[in-house]
Design a protein around this motif. Structure first.
Motif, PDB file in Angstrom:
ATOM      1  N   ASN A   1     -12.505 -58.668-117.788  1.00 23.02           N
ATOM      2  CA  ASN A   1     -12.347 -59.905-117.129  1.00 23.02           C
ATOM      3  C   ASN A   1     -12.652 -59.890-115.592  1.00 23.02           C
ATOM      4  O   ASN A   1     -11.798 -59.016-114.833  1.00 23.02           O
ATOM      5  N   ILE A   2     -13.489 -60.602-115.221  1.00 25.97           N
ATOM      6  CA  ILE A   2     -13.743 -60.827-113.601  1.00 25.97           C
ATOM      7  C   ILE A   2     -13.209 -62.086-113.293  1.00 25.97           C
ATOM      8  O   ILE A   2     -13.858 -63.084-113.597  1.00 25.97           O
ATOM      9  N   GLU A   3     -12.227 -62.216-112.366  1.00 24.97           N
ATOM     10  CA  GLU A   3     -11.633 -63.296-111.948  1.00 24.97           C
ATOM     11  C   GLU A   3     -12.389 -63.561-110.183  1.00 24.97           C
ATOM     12  O   GLU A   3     -12.716 -62.717-109.562  1.00 24.97           O
ATOM     13  N   GLY A   4     -12.330 -64.900-109.976  1.00 29.20           N
ATOM     14  CA  GLY A   4     -12.761 -65.108-108.590  1.00 29.20           C
ATOM     15  C   GLY A   4     -13.514 -66.653-108.434  1.00 29.20           C
ATOM     16  O   GLY A   4     -13.426 -67.328-109.357  1.00 29.20           O
ATOM     17  N   ASN A   5     -13.589 -66.937-107.331  1.00 30.09           N
ATOM     18  CA  ASN A   5     -14.149 -68.111-106.882  1.00 30.09           C
ATOM     19  C   ASN A   5     -15.782 -68.112-107.048  1.00 30.09           C
ATOM     20  O   ASN A   5     -16.387 -67.483-106.078  1.00 30.09           O
ATOM     21  N   PRO A   6     -16.079 -69.101-107.823  1.00 23.24           N
ATOM     22  CA  PRO A   6     -17.770 -68.995-108.061  1.00 23.24           C
ATOM     23  C   PRO A   6     -18.490 -69.624-106.902  1.00 23.24           C
ATOM     24  O   PRO A   6     -19.898 -69.237-106.771  1.00 23.24           O
ATOM     25  N   PHE A   7     -17.895 -70.137-105.815  1.00 21.32           N
ATOM     26  CA  PHE A   7     -18.470 -70.419-104.644  1.00 21.32           C
ATOM     27  C   PHE A   7     -18.633 -69.512-103.354  1.00 21.32           C
ATOM     28  O   PHE A   7     -18.970 -69.854-102.548  1.00 21.32           O
ATOM     29  N   GLU A   8     -17.999 -68.413-103.690  1.00 17.34           N
ATOM     30  CA  GLU A   8     -18.028 -67.530-102.632  1.00 17.34           C
ATOM     31  C   GLU A   8     -19.336 -66.535-102.515  1.00 17.34           C
ATOM     32  O   GLU A   8     -19.801 -66.313-103.522  1.00 17.34           O
ATOM     33  N   GLY A   9     -19.930 -66.884-101.441  1.00 18.31           N
ATOM     34  CA  GLY A   9     -21.382 -66.179-101.064  1.00 18.31           C
ATOM     35  C   GLY A   9     -21.305 -64.734-100.772  1.00 18.31           C
ATOM     36  O   GLY A   9     -20.333 -64.389-100.629  1.00 18.31           O
ATOM     37  N   ALA A  10     -22.418 -64.352-100.460  1.00 18.51           N
ATOM     38  CA  ALA A  10     -22.696 -63.023 -99.917  1.00 18.51           C
ATOM     39  C   ALA A  10     -22.029 -62.915 -98.456  1.00 18.51           C
ATOM     40  O   ALA A  10     -22.188 -63.588 -97.568  1.00 18.51           O
ATOM     41  N   VAL A  11     -21.109 -61.573 -98.097  1.00 19.77           N
ATOM     42  CA  VAL A  11     -20.693 -61.149 -97.155  1.00 19.77           C
ATOM     43  C   VAL A  11     -20.950 -59.691 -97.010  1.00 19.77           C
ATOM     44  O   VAL A  11     -20.194 -59.119 -97.619  1.00 19.77           O
ATOM     45  N   GLY A  12     -21.328 -59.189 -96.061  1.00 15.78           N
ATOM     46  CA  GLY A  12     -21.541 -58.041 -95.744  1.00 15.78           C
ATOM     47  C   GLY A  12     -21.923 -57.066 -97.161  1.00 15.78           C
ATOM     48  O   GLY A  12     -22.848 -57.478 -97.966  1.00 15.78           O
ATOM     49  N   GLU A  13     -20.851 -56.248 -97.478  1.00 20.43           N
ATOM     50  CA  GLU A  13     -21.318 -55.383 -98.846  1.00 20.43           C
ATOM     51  C   GLU A  13     -21.078 -56.165-100.183  1.00 20.43           C
ATOM     52  O   GLU A  13     -21.338 -55.882-101.132  1.00 20.43           O
ATOM     53  N   TYR A  14     -20.394 -57.428 -99.747  1.00 15.25           N
ATOM     54  CA  TYR A  14     -19.921 -58.232-101.212  1.00 15.25           C
ATOM     55  C   TYR A  14     -21.266 -59.220-101.401  1.00 15.25           C
ATOM     56  O   TYR A  14     -21.764 -60.034-100.369  1.00 15.25           O
ATOM     57  N   PRO A  15     -21.703 -59.039-102.377  1.00 14.04           N
ATOM     58  CA  PRO A  15     -23.125 -59.635-102.820  1.00 14.04           C
ATOM     59  C   PRO A  15     -22.796 -61.219-103.196  1.00 14.04           C
ATOM     60  O   PRO A  15     -23.894 -61.974-103.521  1.00 14.04           O
ATOM     61  N   GLY A  16     -21.666 -61.671-103.143  1.00 19.79           N
ATOM     62  CA  GLY A  16     -21.386 -63.015-103.832  1.00 19.79           C
ATOM     63  C   GLY A  16     -20.840 -62.963-105.227  1.00 19.79           C
ATOM     64  O   GLY A  16     -21.327 -62.194-105.948  1.00 19.79           O
ATOM     65  N   PHE A  17     -19.898 -63.958-105.438  1.00 19.20           N
ATOM     66  CA  PHE A  17     -19.253 -63.628-106.647  1.00 19.20           C
ATOM     67  C   PHE A  17     -20.054 -63.568-107.989  1.00 19.20           C
ATOM     68  O   PHE A  17     -20.157 -62.915-108.811  1.00 19.20           O
ATOM     69  N   LEU A  18     -20.905 -64.708-108.198  1.00 22.79           N
ATOM     70  CA  LEU A  18     -22.054 -65.000-109.047  1.00 22.79           C
ATOM     71  C   LEU A  18     -22.747 -63.965-109.164  1.00 22.79           C
ATOM     72  O   LEU A  18     -23.177 -63.474-110.279  1.00 22.79           O
ATOM     73  N   GLN A  19     -23.398 -63.506-108.204  1.00 20.40           N
ATOM     74  CA  GLN A  19     -24.228 -62.515-108.215  1.00 20.40           C
ATOM     75  C   GLN A  19     -23.769 -61.159-108.847  1.00 20.40           C
ATOM     76  O   GLN A  19     -24.431 -60.385-109.692  1.00 20.40           O
ATOM     77  N   LEU A  20     -22.481 -60.740-108.300  1.00 21.50           N
ATOM     78  CA  LEU A  20     -21.833 -59.765-108.951  1.00 21.50           C
ATOM     79  C   LEU A  20     -21.543 -59.852-110.431  1.00 21.50           C
ATOM     80  O   LEU A  20     -22.070 -59.122-111.270  1.00 21.50           O
ATOM     81  N   VAL A  21     -21.158 -61.214-110.836  1.00 24.77           N
ATOM     82  CA  VAL A  21     -20.954 -61.737-112.339  1.00 24.77           C
ATOM     83  C   VAL A  21     -22.358 -61.348-113.024  1.00 24.77           C
ATOM     84  O   VAL A  21     -22.490 -60.582-114.048  1.00 24.77           O
TER      85      VAL A  21
END
Length: 250
Positions: free
Chosen positions: A68-88
């Motif tokens: 189960n992955i939790e998070g805000n679907p509107f969070e975009g890419a920041v540095g090493e973080y690819p964005g929530f939806l992209q990771l999912v």
């Protein structure tokens, strides 16, 4: 019986305070599963304060239970973080719990207002379900939006249980418990499955688990705190024993 999903964020938070990779998030997942956990939950955030994208990828590769992955679907890419939806999209977990938290929040502290955000969430839910991912929405027990949650395509709701935990043991305990029991009933009547999470612990879990048709609880902070005192395996087993007892009425 209610399933136990162990949230590993606090394991990652401890790991991130050093450069040694200790404690290992994947090793913690294995211990949790060996002692009865039914699934693993993570909540990656853009500031990488705890669970990181590579943790999500490694867990996805090793797990053969619900992820189960939790998070805000509107969070975009920041540095090493690819964005929530992209990771999912990349790892395709079994369940995705959409949470309306902002990057600067210490922890999740409220559910969705679907009057405001339902139209934005609907296409996201549709995409996730097209990928074969079950979608749960983080919701307050007081909300009147369960029907709307079903209408925009959610499979489940996760009841935000901070108010239940905060009132447990006090004069309002029964009234607040009944609020959550009623919320679970209303969600069920809307055709939704019911999960729950936030501030659940060894003291307050048993009563909440007596709610009919509660499918899953996600527990991290208190469980990891207990693990510091009694060990991770015994802590997981203790939580699992409460859920088994609740299902059998013993």
């Amino acid at each position: 019986m209610t399933a136990l999903s162990v949230n590993l964020n606090k394991i990652a938070l401890m790991r991130n305070s050093r450069l040694s990779g200790i404690p290992s998030v994947t090793a913690a997942a294995r211990v949790a599963l060996e002692h009865g956990a039914d699934g693993i939950t993570v909540h990656p955030r853009p500031d990488l304060r705890h669970i990181r994208p590579d943790d999500v990828r490694e867990l996805s590769e090793m797990l053969d239970v619900e992820f189960n992955i939790e998070g805000n679907p509107f969070e975009g890419a920041v540095g090493e973080y690819p964005g929530f939806l992209q990771l999912v999209r990349e790892v395709k977990p079994d369940q995705c719990t959409l949470v309306p938290d902002s990057p600067d929040q210490l922890t999740s502290d409220h559910g969705w207002n679907l009057v405001e955000d339902g139209s934005r969430l609907e296409p996201i839910i549709a995409e996730l379900k097209e990928l074969g991912i079950r979608v749960s929405l983080f919701m307050d027990a007081e909300t009147e939006d369960f029907g709307m949650a079903a209408k925009i395509g959610a499979d489940r709701v996760e009841l935000y249980t901070e108010s239940y935990a905060g009132n447990y043991g006090g004069s309002d305990q029964q009234a607040v418990f009944e609020l959550f029991a009623d919320a679970a009933k209303r969600a069920g009547l809307a055709g939704l499955g019911v999960n729950a999470g936030h501030d659940l612990n060894l003291d307050n879990l048993g009563l909440l688990a007596s709610i009919p048709n509660l499918e899953e609880v996600s527990i991290g902070h208190a469980l990891v705190a207990d693990a510091l005192m009694i060990g991770l395996g015994p802590a997981v087993a203790a939580y699992k024993d409460i859920l088994i007892s609740a299902s059998t009425g013993s």
